[in-house]
Design a protein around this motif. Structure first.
Motif, PDB file in Angstrom:
ATOM      1  N   VAL A 102       0.858  -1.177   0.000  1.00 27.35           N
ATOM      2  CA  VAL A 102       0.000   0.000   0.000  1.00 27.35           C
ATOM      3  C   VAL A 102       0.899   1.232   0.000  1.00 27.35           C
ATOM      4  CG1 VAL A 102      -1.774   1.295   1.235  1.00 27.35           C
ATOM      5  CG2 VAL A 102      -1.834  -1.206   1.244  1.00 27.35           C
ATOM      6  N   GLY A 103       0.806   2.021  -1.052  1.00 30.36           N
ATOM      7  CA  GLY A 103       1.567   3.259  -1.128  1.00 30.36           C
ATOM      8  C   GLY A 103       0.688   4.450  -0.800  1.00 30.36           C
ATOM      9  N   VAL A 104       1.155   5.328   0.104  1.00 28.25           N
ATOM     10  CA  VAL A 104       0.435   6.547   0.479  1.00 28.25           C
ATOM     11  C   VAL A 104       1.313   7.719   0.044  1.00 28.25           C
ATOM     12  CG1 VAL A 104      -0.639   7.832   2.348  1.00 28.25           C
ATOM     13  CG2 VAL A 104      -0.595   5.326   2.433  1.00 28.25           C
ATOM     14  N   ILE A 105       0.834   8.525  -0.930  1.00 27.31           N
ATOM     15  CA  ILE A 105       1.688   9.497  -1.604  1.00 27.31           C
ATOM     16  C   ILE A 105       1.072  10.886  -1.499  1.00 27.31           C
ATOM     17  CG2 ILE A 105       2.777  10.096  -3.801  1.00 27.31           C
ATOM     18  CD1 ILE A 105       1.919   6.971  -4.430  1.00 27.31           C
ATOM     19  N   THR A 106       1.850  11.830  -0.992  1.00 26.11           N
ATOM     20  CA  THR A 106       1.448  13.238  -0.963  1.00 26.11           C
ATOM     21  C   THR A 106       2.470  14.046  -1.758  1.00 26.11           C
ATOM     22  OG1 THR A 106       2.675  13.748   1.065  1.00 26.11           O
ATOM     23  CG2 THR A 106       0.425  12.944   1.308  1.00 26.11           C
ATOM     24  N   HIS A 107       2.030  15.086  -2.430  1.00 33.23           N
ATOM     25  CA  HIS A 107       2.984  15.861  -3.227  1.00 33.23           C
ATOM     26  C   HIS A 107       2.427  17.251  -3.514  1.00 33.23           C
ATOM     27  CE1 HIS A 107       0.403  14.953  -6.697  1.00 33.23           C
ATOM     28  NE2 HIS A 107       0.414  13.695  -6.277  1.00 33.23           N
ATOM     29  N   VAL A 156       6.410   9.759   0.207  1.00 35.48           N
ATOM     30  CA  VAL A 156       5.903   8.426  -0.133  1.00 35.48           C
ATOM     31  C   VAL A 156       6.060   7.516   1.082  1.00 35.48           C
ATOM     32  CG1 VAL A 156       6.091   6.441  -1.656  1.00 35.48           C
ATOM     33  CG2 VAL A 156       6.540   8.737  -2.540  1.00 35.48           C
ATOM     34  N   LEU A 157       4.929   7.048   1.602  1.00 35.90           N
ATOM     35  CA  LEU A 157       4.937   6.058   2.672  1.00 35.90           C
ATOM     36  C   LEU A 157       4.596   4.709   2.042  1.00 35.90           C
ATOM     37  CD1 LEU A 157       5.118   5.531   5.772  1.00 35.90           C
ATOM     38  CD2 LEU A 157       2.629   5.777   5.832  1.00 35.90           C
ATOM     39  N   ASP A 158       5.590   3.826   1.953  1.00 35.21           N
ATOM     40  CA  ASP A 158       5.388   2.496   1.389  1.00 35.21           C
ATOM     41  C   ASP A 158       5.112   1.517   2.531  1.00 35.21           C
ATOM     42  OD1 ASP A 158       5.691   2.831  -1.409  1.00 35.21           O
ATOM     43  OD2 ASP A 158       7.839   3.121  -1.114  1.00 35.21           O
ATOM     44  N   CYS A 159       3.922   0.954   2.530  1.00 32.63           N
ATOM     45  CA  CYS A 159       3.512   0.026   3.586  1.00 32.63           C
ATOM     46  C   CYS A 159       3.379  -1.380   3.016  1.00 32.63           C
ATOM     47  CB  CYS A 159       2.161   0.440   4.186  1.00 32.63           C
ATOM     48  SG  CYS A 159       2.070   2.170   4.688  1.00 32.63           S
ATOM     49  N   LEU A 172      -1.262  -5.030  11.075  1.00 35.13           N
ATOM     50  CA  LEU A 172       0.179  -5.187  11.286  1.00 35.13           C
ATOM     51  C   LEU A 172       0.870  -4.936   9.955  1.00 35.13           C
ATOM     52  CD1 LEU A 172       2.551  -6.036  13.137  1.00 35.13           C
ATOM     53  CD2 LEU A 172       2.174  -8.385  12.362  1.00 35.13           C
ATOM     54  N   MET A 173       1.870  -4.065   9.971  1.00 39.36           N
ATOM     55  CA  MET A 173       2.557  -3.759   8.722  1.00 39.36           C
ATOM     56  C   MET A 173       3.993  -3.346   8.990  1.00 39.36           C
ATOM     57  SD  MET A 173       1.065  -0.024   7.603  1.00 39.36           S
ATOM     58  CE  MET A 173       1.612   1.496   8.372  1.00 39.36           C
ATOM     59  N   SER A 174       4.775  -3.316   7.918  1.00 38.40           N
ATOM     60  CA  SER A 174       6.082  -2.671   7.942  1.00 38.40           C
ATOM     61  C   SER A 174       6.024  -1.530   6.941  1.00 38.40           C
ATOM     62  CB  SER A 174       7.184  -3.660   7.557  1.00 38.40           C
ATOM     63  OG  SER A 174       7.024  -4.078   6.214  1.00 38.40           O
ATOM     64  N   SER A 175       6.872  -0.539   7.104  1.00 38.43           N
ATOM     65  CA  SER A 175       6.800   0.598   6.193  1.00 38.43           C
ATOM     66  C   SER A 175       8.136   1.305   6.100  1.00 38.43           C
ATOM     67  CB  SER A 175       5.727   1.586   6.656  1.00 38.43           C
ATOM     68  OG  SER A 175       6.107   2.202   7.876  1.00 38.43           O
ATOM     69  N   ASP A 176       8.275   2.085   5.038  1.00 36.58           N
ATOM     70  CA  ASP A 176       9.394   3.016   4.949  1.00 36.58           C
ATOM     71  C   ASP A 176       8.892   4.304   4.322  1.00 36.58           C
ATOM     72  OD1 ASP A 176       9.459   1.554   2.287  1.00 36.58           O
ATOM     73  OD2 ASP A 176      10.918   3.144   1.953  1.00 36.58           O
ATOM     74  N   GLN A 181      15.396  12.231   2.133  1.00 36.21           N
ATOM     75  CA  GLN A 181      15.229  11.605   3.444  1.00 36.21           C
ATOM     76  C   GLN A 181      14.578  10.238   3.254  1.00 36.21           C
ATOM     77  OE1 GLN A 181      13.183  14.026   6.309  1.00 36.21           O
ATOM     78  NE2 GLN A 181      13.339  12.530   7.946  1.00 36.21           N
ATOM     79  N   HIS A 182      15.080   9.272   4.007  1.00 41.35           N
ATOM     80  CA  HIS A 182      14.559   7.909   3.891  1.00 41.35           C
ATOM     81  C   HIS A 182      14.609   7.262   5.265  1.00 41.35           C
ATOM     82  CE1 HIS A 182      14.803   3.702   1.774  1.00 41.35           C
ATOM     83  NE2 HIS A 182      13.698   3.876   2.470  1.00 41.35           N
ATOM     84  N   GLU A 183      13.463   6.863   5.755  1.00 39.06           N
ATOM     85  CA  GLU A 183      13.374   6.205   7.054  1.00 39.06           C
ATOM     86  C   GLU A 183      12.753   4.824   6.871  1.00 39.06           C
ATOM     87  OE1 GLU A 183      14.595   7.342   9.799  1.00 39.06           O
ATOM     88  OE2 GLU A 183      15.062   9.380   9.131  1.00 39.06           O
ATOM     89  N   VAL A 184      13.406   3.806   7.436  1.00 40.32           N
ATOM     90  CA  VAL A 184      12.878   2.443   7.394  1.00 40.32           C
ATOM     91  C   VAL A 184      12.378   2.068   8.779  1.00 40.32           C
ATOM     92  CG1 VAL A 184      13.409   0.014   6.987  1.00 40.32           C
ATOM     93  CG2 VAL A 184      14.441   1.776   5.551  1.00 40.32           C
ATOM     94  N   TYR A 185      11.140   1.612   8.855  1.00 33.68           N
ATOM     95  CA  TYR A 185      10.544   1.255  10.135  1.00 33.68           C
ATOM     96  C   TYR A 185      10.409  -0.259  10.238  1.00 33.68           C
ATOM     97  CZ  TYR A 185       9.338   6.191   9.869  1.00 33.68           C
ATOM     98  OH  TYR A 185       9.411   7.539   9.740  1.00 33.68           O
ATOM     99  N   GLY A 186      10.333  -0.754  11.460  1.00 30.46           N
ATOM    100  CA  GLY A 186      10.119  -2.175  11.676  1.00 30.46           C
ATOM    101  C   GLY A 186       8.644  -2.505  11.659  1.00 30.46           C
ATOM    102  N   LYS A 187       8.271  -3.560  12.352  1.00 27.73           N
ATOM    103  CA  LYS A 187       6.868  -3.953  12.397  1.00 27.73           C
ATOM    104  C   LYS A 187       6.085  -2.955  13.242  1.00 27.73           C
ATOM    105  CE  LYS A 187       7.546  -8.892  11.681  1.00 27.73           C
ATOM    106  NZ  LYS A 187       7.384 -10.250  12.237  1.00 27.73           N
ATOM    107  N   GLU A 188       4.980  -2.493  12.671  1.00 32.55           N
ATOM    108  CA  GLU A 188       4.127  -1.519  13.335  1.00 32.55           C
ATOM    109  C   GLU A 188       2.719  -2.086  13.458  1.00 32.55           C
ATOM    110  OE1 GLU A 188       5.260   2.754  11.784  1.00 32.55           O
ATOM    111  OE2 GLU A 188       5.084   1.348  10.117  1.00 32.55           O
TER     112      GLU A 188
END
Length: 535
Positions: free
Chosen positions: A365-370, A377-380, A391-395, A406-413
C-alpha cells in the motif's frame, strides 16, 4: 551308568531346544524378522539453520518411507575429526538394516576430510554413499559417488538475471561455492566489483563501498547476516544467497531495500539423495536454485482494499507500546485516497489531515502526498489485518525535485482501528488539571482551554477570581480520531512547545485524556488528565 549318561544327554538336548524356543519365540512358522531399514546422514554444522533444515527434511523423508534416520551432525563446518568419530560410532551402532550413507563432507583448512573413513565403512558393509551440498575432491575415494547439490555457477548467473543494476558491490568468501557464484555473476555483469572477505571483516568492507554503490550482493549468507543492521540503516538495494530466517524477517520488515534471496532447494536435494540411497543410484543431479522475494513468505490478504477503509492509529512499534508523541493517524477513505495527521516529535512537522493518493498492489500500500516540488511516499507492506488491528512494515521517502532527501525504514508496526472522532465534541471551553503526579504539568492547579473550530485555542490562567487569557503568538491544535496534538509559542522568539494526548472519552460534560510518556532512560509511564466543560 550308561543309562544314566544317555538320560542326562537326552535331558540336556531337550533342555537346549526348549530354552531356544522359549527365549526367542521364533520358529519355522515365525522366522526372525529383518532389521528395520536405516539411512545415516553424516553432515556439517548442526547448530546453524541451514543444516537444521536439512536434518528436519531428512528425518521427515525417512519417516515417510518407513526408514529409520540415523543423524550425525558436527559442531562446525570444518570439524572433519567429528565426522571421523561419527563413522566409528555408526560402525558400532548400525545393524544389517543400514542401506546407505548421505554425506556432506567437512573440509579442514588443510584440506583434511573423513572421506576415506566413510568410503571404508561403506565398502565393508556393501552400502552406497551419496554426497550432498558440496562435492568431494576429484581424487577422493568417494569421487564416483552420486552427488546432489546446487550448481554454484548456475546460481550466480541466475542471481545476475534478477539484479537490475549493472554496477554492483559484491561480497563472497574467497573459496568454495561463494567464490564460484561471484565469478559467474561477474561474468554476466562485468560492472560488478567483487570483494572476497570473511564474516569478521565484511562490515568494514561494506562501509568502504557505501558511497560508491547502491546495489549490494552477498554470495554467502553468513556475510549478509553479519551486516543486516548496517544494511537496514543505509537503505541500499540488497540481494543475498542463502535463505536464513533472519533474512526472511528482515525482508518482511524492510521490503523497500531487501530485494530478494537466491536460495538452495534443500528439500529437493535431500529427497533425491534418500531416493538415490534406496535405489542404489549410480548418478547424481544438480538442483536448480530458487529465487525468493517478500511475497514468497507472506500470505496475500484478500479484499485488502475493502478491509483497510477506516481510521487507524499506530499502537505498537516492534512489539512495544508506542509513546503518544510518536503517533500517526491514517484514514483510508477509499482504495485510492487517504489522509494523515502527525505532529512529529523528531522533525517537528505538523500535518493535519493531509490528503494523499493511495496505490494498492497485493499487500503493498503506497500513500503518496505531493506538491509542485516535493513528494512524500509512505510504502507500507500489510502483514495482517482484522476488524480491530493492522500489522505492517513501512518506509518513508521524501523527494525534492525527484531526488530522495530523506529515507526512514521502520520495523513492524501495529495499528488499531479508531471508531470514535472527537473533533467536534472538544469544541468549547474546558477546565481541569493533570491527575498523574509524574507529569511535568502536574502542578495541582486548575487551568482552562478554549478549543475553537478554526484549529486554534486559548489558554487561561486564574488570577485571583478571574480567568486571564494568554496572548501566545502561536496556539494551535488538531484532533484526528482520538489523537489530540497541541503546539504553542509564548513570544515570537521563544521555543515552540508541543503536547500529545489521547482522548479516552467525552461524556456528560467530562473529558478524560491519557498519554504514554517515555522517560530519558527509556522506561514509560501513563499520564492522565480530566476536565469538565465550562457552562
Amino acid at each position: 551308568m550308561e543309562k544314566m549318561i544317555k538320560w542326562m544327554l537326552a535331558a540336556i538336548l531337550v533342555c537346549s531346544v526348549s530354552v531356544f524356543t522359549s527365549c526367542t519365540g521364533y520358529t519355522a512358522d515365525n522366522p526372525v524378522p529383518a532389521q528395520k531399514k536405516q539411512i545415516a546422514i553424516i553432515a556439517k554444522n548442526g547448530t546453524v539453520e541451514y543444516w537444521q533444515q536439512i536434518r528436519s527434511t531428512f528425518e521427515t523423508e525417512c519417516a515417510d518411507k518407513g526408514v529409520e534416520a540415523l543423524c550425525y551432525f558436527t559442531t562446525s563446518d570444518f570439524a572433519f575429526d567429528e565426522q571421523r568419530q561419527a563413522v566409528s560410532k555408526l560402525s558400532a551402532e548400525a545393524g544389517n538394516g543400514l542401506k546407505g550413507i548421505v554425506y556432506a563432507p567437512c573440509v579442514s583448512e588443510n584440506g583434511e576430510t573423513a572421506d576415506a573413513e566413510v568410503a571404508a565403512l561403506a565398502q565393508k558393509l556393501g552400502i552406497p554413499v551419496v554426497v550432498i551440498d558440496n562435492a568431494v575432491a576429484a581424487d577422493s575415494p568417494l569421487a564416483s559417488c552420486p552427488f546432489f547439490g546446487t550448481d554454484s555457477k548456475a546460481s550466480g548467473e541466475a542471481l545476475a538475471d534478477k539484479v537490475t543494476a549493472e554496477n554492483v558491490a559484491a561480497f563472497a568468501i574467497g573459496n568454495g561455492p561463494g567464490k564460484e557464484r561471484a565469478e559467474a555473476f561477474k561474468a554476466k555483469k562485468p560492472g560488478t566489483v567483487v570483494c572476497y572477505t570473511t564474516k569478521d571483516k565484511v562490515a568494514a568492507d561494506v562501509k568502504a563501498a557505501l558511497d560508491g554503490y547502491n546495489d549490494f550482493v552477498f554470495f554467502n549468507g553468513e556475510l549478509a547476516d553479519a551486516v543486516l543492521g548496517l544494511l537496514k540503516d543505509t537503505h541500499k538495494n540488497v540481494y543475498s544467497f542463502d535463505v536464513y530466517q533472519s533474512f526472511i524477517d528482515e525482508m518482511i520488515v524492510a521490503n523497500s531495500y531487501f530485494k530478494g534471496i537466491m536460495g538452495q532447494d534443500t528439500e529437493t536435494m535431500v529427497l533425491k539423495a534418500v531416493e538415490a540411497v534406496l535405489n542404489r543410484a549410480a548418478k547424481g543431479e544438480m538442483i536448480a536454485p530458487i529465487y525468493y522475494t517478500i511475497n514468497d513468505f507472506v500470505t496475500p490478504i484478500p479484499d485488502l482494499s475493502e478491509k483497510i477503509i477506516g481510521k487507524w492509529m499506530v499502537s505498537e512499534l516492534e512489539g512495544q507500546p508506542c509513546p503518544t508523541n510518536w503517533k500517526t493517524v491514517l484514514t483510508f477513505v477509499s482504495p485510492t485516497q487517504a489522509y494523515g495527521s502527525l505532529s512529529d516529535f523528531f522533525s517537528q512537522s505538523w500535518n493535519v489531515k493531509v490528503l494523499a493518493d493511495v496505490k494498492i498492489d497485493g499487500n503493498n500500500v503506497g500513500v503518496i502526498t505531493h506538491d509542485e516540488a516535493n513528494m512524500n511516499v509512505l510504502d507500507c507492506f500489510i502483514l495482517d489485518i482484522s476488524d480491530k488491528k493492522m500489522l505492517m512494515s513501512s518506509d518513508w521517502n521524501v523527494y525534492v525535485d525527484g531526488n530522495s532527501v530523506q529515507h526512514e525504514v521502520y520495523g513492524k508496526e501495529s495499528y488499531e482501528r479508531i471508531t470514535k472522532d472527537y473533533q467536534q465534541d472538544i469544541l468549547g471551553t474546558w477546565e481541569g488539571k493533570v491527575t498523574s503526579a509524574e507529569d511535568e504539568h502536574a502542578d495541582g492547579q486548575l487551568h482552562r482551554w478554549e478549543y475553537k473550530a478554526d484549529g486554534t485555542y486559548v489558554y487561561y490562567d486564574k488570577d485571583g477570581a478571574e480567568w486571564v487569557a494568554h496572548d501566545d503568538v502561536l496556539a494551535e491544535y488538531f484532533v484526528d480520531g482520538i489523537l489530540l496534538c497541541t503546539r504553542w509559542k509564548n513570544t515570537a522568539d521563544s521555543e515552540e512547545l508541543r503536547e500529545w494526548w489521547e482522548i479516552e472519552s467525552i461524556e456528560g460534560g467530562v473529558m478524560k485524556w491519557k498519554a504514554l510518556r517515555q522517560r530519558e532512560n527509556g522506561s514509560t509511564y501513563t499520564a492522565t488528565f480530566q476536565m469538565t466543560r465550562v457552562k
